[in-house]
Scaffold this active site. Structure first.
Site, PDB file in Angstrom:
ATOM      1  N   ARG A 165       0.834  -1.210   0.000  1.00  0.00           N
ATOM      2  CA  ARG A 165       0.000   0.000   0.000  1.00  0.00           C
ATOM      3  C   ARG A 165       0.870   1.262   0.000  1.00  0.00           C
ATOM      4  O   ARG A 165       0.455   2.288  -0.545  1.00  0.00           O
ATOM      5  CB  ARG A 165      -0.957  -0.010   1.190  1.00  0.00           C
ATOM      6  CG  ARG A 165      -2.176  -0.871   0.924  1.00  0.00           C
ATOM      7  CD  ARG A 165      -3.138  -0.870   2.092  1.00  0.00           C
ATOM      8  NE  ARG A 165      -4.432  -1.428   1.711  1.00  0.00           N
ATOM      9  CZ  ARG A 165      -5.300  -1.935   2.574  1.00  0.00           C
ATOM     10  NH1 ARG A 165      -5.020  -1.976   3.867  1.00  0.00           N
ATOM     11  NH2 ARG A 165      -6.447  -2.409   2.154  1.00  0.00           N
ATOM     12  N   LYS A 184     -12.740  -9.635   8.731  1.00  0.00           N
ATOM     13  CA  LYS A 184     -13.697  -8.535   8.931  1.00  0.00           C
ATOM     14  C   LYS A 184     -15.093  -9.055   8.574  1.00  0.00           C
ATOM     15  O   LYS A 184     -15.735  -8.610   7.617  1.00  0.00           O
ATOM     16  CB  LYS A 184     -13.317  -7.338   8.068  1.00  0.00           C
ATOM     17  CG  LYS A 184     -12.034  -6.652   8.532  1.00  0.00           C
ATOM     18  CD  LYS A 184     -11.685  -5.452   7.667  1.00  0.00           C
ATOM     19  CE  LYS A 184     -10.395  -4.799   8.139  1.00  0.00           C
ATOM     20  NZ  LYS A 184      -9.903  -3.768   7.209  1.00  0.00           N
ATOM     21  N   GLY A 198      -6.035  -5.479   1.800  1.00  0.00           N
ATOM     22  CA  GLY A 198      -4.688  -5.291   2.328  1.00  0.00           C
ATOM     23  C   GLY A 198      -4.011  -6.618   2.615  1.00  0.00           C
ATOM     24  O   GLY A 198      -2.884  -6.875   2.184  1.00  0.00           O
ATOM     25  N   GLY A 206     -12.679  -4.296   1.276  1.00  0.00           N
ATOM     26  CA  GLY A 206     -14.046  -3.833   1.529  1.00  0.00           C
ATOM     27  C   GLY A 206     -14.499  -2.846   0.461  1.00  0.00           C
ATOM     28  O   GLY A 206     -15.650  -2.901   0.000  1.00  0.00           O
TER      29      GLY A 206
HETATM   30  N1  LIG Z   1     -10.062 -18.792  10.319  1.00  0.00           N
HETATM   31  C1  LIG Z   1      -9.576 -17.597  10.676  1.00  0.00           C
HETATM   32  N2  LIG Z   1      -9.565 -17.224  11.966  1.00  0.00           N
HETATM   33  C2  LIG Z   1      -9.081 -16.022  12.332  1.00  0.00           C
HETATM   34  N3  LIG Z   1      -8.561 -15.113  11.473  1.00  0.00           N
HETATM   35  C3  LIG Z   1      -8.542 -15.446  10.182  1.00  0.00           C
HETATM   36  C4  LIG Z   1      -9.045 -16.692   9.715  1.00  0.00           C
HETATM   37  N4  LIG Z   1      -8.881 -16.725   8.373  1.00  0.00           N
HETATM   38  C5  LIG Z   1      -8.290 -15.568   8.017  1.00  0.00           C
HETATM   39  N5  LIG Z   1      -8.065 -14.789   9.095  1.00  0.00           N
HETATM   40  C6  LIG Z   1      -7.399 -13.467   9.157  1.00  0.00           C
HETATM   41  O1  LIG Z   1      -8.042 -12.545   8.328  1.00  0.00           O
HETATM   42  C7  LIG Z   1      -7.171 -11.436   8.190  1.00  0.00           C
HETATM   43  C8  LIG Z   1      -7.503 -10.674   6.937  1.00  0.00           C
HETATM   44  O2  LIG Z   1      -8.870 -10.316   6.932  1.00  0.00           O
HETATM   45  P1  LIG Z   1      -9.452  -9.049   6.157  1.00  0.00           P
HETATM   46  O3  LIG Z   1      -8.910  -7.793   6.760  1.00  0.00           O
HETATM   47  O4  LIG Z   1     -10.918  -9.232   6.139  1.00  0.00           O
HETATM   48  O5  LIG Z   1      -8.832  -9.223   4.690  1.00  0.00           O
HETATM   49  P2  LIG Z   1      -8.312  -8.114   3.655  1.00  0.00           P
HETATM   50  O6  LIG Z   1      -7.363  -7.185   4.394  1.00  0.00           O
HETATM   51  O7  LIG Z   1      -7.657  -8.859   2.565  1.00  0.00           O
HETATM   52  O8  LIG Z   1      -9.544  -7.384   3.212  1.00  0.00           O
HETATM   53  C9  LIG Z   1      -5.777 -12.020   8.215  1.00  0.00           C
HETATM   54  O9  LIG Z   1      -5.001 -11.333   9.167  1.00  0.00           O
HETATM   55  C10 LIG Z   1      -5.989 -13.501   8.597  1.00  0.00           C
HETATM   56  O10 LIG Z   1      -5.097 -13.956   9.588  1.00  0.00           O
HETATM   57  O1  LIG Z   2      -7.582  -2.418   5.269  1.00  0.00           O
HETATM   58  C1  LIG Z   2      -8.543  -1.848   4.775  1.00  0.00           C
HETATM   59  O2  LIG Z   2      -9.592  -2.506   4.217  1.00  0.00           O
HETATM   60  P1  LIG Z   2      -9.588  -4.052   3.699  1.00  0.00           P
HETATM   61  O3  LIG Z   2      -9.092  -4.927   4.833  1.00  0.00           O
HETATM   62  O4  LIG Z   2     -11.033  -4.304   3.404  1.00  0.00           O
HETATM   63  O5  LIG Z   2      -8.738  -4.112   2.476  1.00  0.00           O
HETATM   64  C2  LIG Z   2      -8.640  -0.347   4.687  1.00  0.00           C
HETATM   65  O6  LIG Z   2      -7.455   0.266   5.121  1.00  0.00           O
HETATM   66  C3  LIG Z   2      -9.849   0.155   5.464  1.00  0.00           C
HETATM   67  O7  LIG Z   2      -9.680  -0.127   6.832  1.00  0.00           O
HETATM   68  P2  LIG Z   2     -10.990  -0.299   7.761  1.00  0.00           P
HETATM   69  O8  LIG Z   2     -11.694  -1.563   7.311  1.00  0.00           O
HETATM   70  O9  LIG Z   2     -10.448  -0.401   9.163  1.00  0.00           O
HETATM   71  O10 LIG Z   2     -11.849   0.928   7.549  1.00  0.00           O
END
Ligand SMILES: Nc1ncnc2c1ncn2[C@@H]1O[C@H](COP(=O)(O)OP(=O)(O)O)[C@@H](O)[C@H]1O
Ligand SMILES: O=C(OP(=O)(O)O)[C@H](O)COP(=O)(O)O
Length: 413
Positions: free
Chosen positions: A39, A217, A370, A394
């Site tokens: 990023r 998330k 991310g 997201g």
């Molecule tokens: N089964 C699980 N239990 C707890 N955490 C998990 C699990 N599967 C994935 N994760 C966690 O999800 C996190 C990423 O989630 P998220 O922020 O939603 O994805 P992104 O940043 O790609 O949008 C990672 O740090 C990973 O360790």
């Molecule tokens: O990591 C982010 O989103 P993402 O995990 O959905 O890619 C962005 O920096 C937004 O962060 P936020 O979901 O805490 O508002």
């Protein structure tokens, strides 16, 4: 309203002007070590162009989800150092968001220099639901761009705002949304480029169209599913997202991630998928660990038989094969959210398997988020296996859903 872009701002002339850039510098950290600087790299072109044109660049960004007050764990200090290294220039980090330090650091900027404000989420007004509170912070951020004679942005020679934090444009927050009502606002190159690719996924995507969702998330991202079910042929659910589905089907999930307040909603998704003929594919086996730790003992169990004292930290081998099969002949794929806790080597296999399946397919493929993008790079997977690696998870999902992105629509995009 005609959308103004970074090109327009550069043509207007930025030499000597203070320009506030909202970037998404929310990088994964291990202590104070950045584990993936994707990023930060993605934010460079806009910052470099402005600096080269003589602007005094003030970067605003968040890190993680602090509770509206300073917390050293969420300081942007490591990011500031990395940004400086990549720019090959000093980047001063203000000790606060809009306080004395921010005023003095931004006031001291010379033409072509770059400063970073401390984590905007240290100020509770950034994420406030109260519009007036956000507007207050936006005005204080805008004031940092005034020159010493007090020129405001309205005259064209004062401050300006460039929205370049694609990963955060789905957030109605002060430095993303409200600020655009206070300063002349321009869309940055990263936001434009991301939207252009994602647009292809919304305009008659080639079929079969598969979306893979995982990550942590869960409550945020469950919301997009109802809409995705009207658009996709296959929805594969892994990661922390899967356990709320398994629980909704009546199975024990032990200590796995669970959104207990959304079980009814998820049951509705299961019924709706069936009605619409969308293949909703859930894990059939998982790696069930005794605790959330890199060296936690674990065993492969059926997804329908997770022991009460275990938590699912990755999808199992049968699920990896099942998911790979559903991706092999897909023509369009969007993937957000790791399949397991890929940061721990023992639980990275599911994420690797899905990434390899997508990279090995002929699909038009986008991976967003991310951590998802970090996983692709960290696992050493070829980045050219994907048509696009997006900085936003997201944000991408909400765009695909057809939802208004506040940080984009406020710019007139
Ligand atoms: N089964 C699980 N239990 C707890 N955490 C998990 C699990 N599967 C994935 N994760 C966690 O999800 C996190 C990423 O989630 P998220 O922020 O939603 O994805 P992104 O940043 O790609 O949008 C990672 O740090 C990973 O360790
Ligand atoms: O990591 C982010 O989103 P993402 O995990 O959905 O890619 C962005 O920096 C937004 O962060 P936020 O979901 O805490 O508002």
């Amino acid at each position: 309203m005609a959308v103004k872009t970074l090109d327009d701002l550069i043509s207007e002339g930025v030499a000597g002007r203070r320009v506030l850039v909202r970037a998404d510098l929310n990088v994964p950290l291990d202590g104070d070590r950045i584990t993936d600087d994707g990023r930060v790299r993605a934010a460079l072109p806009t910052i470099e162009r402005l600096a080269a044109a003589g602007a005094r660049v003030i970067v605003a960004a968040h890190l993680g989800r602090p509770k509206g007050e300073p917390d050293p764990k969420f300081s942007l200090a490591p990011v500031s150092a990395r940004l400086g290294e990549l720019l090959g220039a000093d980047v001063t980090l203000a000790a606060d968001v809009v306080g004395d330090s921010a005023k003095s650091v931004t006031g001291a900027l010379a033409d072509g220099q770059v400063a970073l404000l401390e984590n905007v989420r240290f100020d509770p007004r950034e994420t406030s639901k109260v519009e007036d509170e956000r507007a207050d912070l936006a005005r204080e951020l805008a004031a940092l761009t005034e020159d010493s004679a007090g020129a405001s942005g309205a005259g064209g020679r004062g401050g300006a705002f460039v929205s370049d934090g694609f990963g955060v444009v789905h957030r109605k927050q002060a430095s993303v949304f409200d600020i655009a009502g206070v300063l002349p606002a321009y869309t940055g190159g990263l936001v434009l480029a991301e939207l252009e690719v994602l647009r292809k996924l919304t305009e008659e995507p080639a079929r079969p169209y598969a979306v893979v969702l995982g990550g942590a998330k869960v409550s945020d991202k469950l919301g997009v599913i109802a809409n995705l079910l009207t658009k996709v042929d296959r929805l594969l659910i892994g990661g922390g997202m899967a356990y709320t589905f398994l629980k909704a089907q009546g199975y024990e999930v032990g200590g796995s991630l669970l959104q207990a307040d959304q079980l009814d909603q998820v049951s509705g998704f299961l019924a709706e998928a069936e009605k619409r003929g969308v293949e909703l594919v859930l894990p059939v086996d998982v790696l069930a660990a005794t605790e959330f730790a890199a060296d936690a003992p674990y065993e492969v169990v059926e997804a329908t038989a997770i022991p009460a004292d275990r938590q699912g930290l990755d999808i199992g081998p049968k699920t990896r094969e099942l998911f790979a099969g559903k991706l092999a002949d897909a023509a369009t794929v969007f993937w957000n959210g790791p399949m397991g806790v890929f940061e721990f080597e023992a639980f990275a296999g599911g994420t690797r398997a899905v990434a390899e399946a997508i990279a090995g397919s002929d699909a038009f493929s986008v991976v967003g988020g991310g951590d998802s993008a970090a996983a692709v790079r960290q696992l050493g997977l070829p980045e050219d296996g994907f048509s696009h690696i997006s900085t936003g998870g997201g944000a991408s999902l909400e765009y695909l859903e057809g939802k208004d992105l506040p940080g984009v629509s406020v710019l007139g995009e």
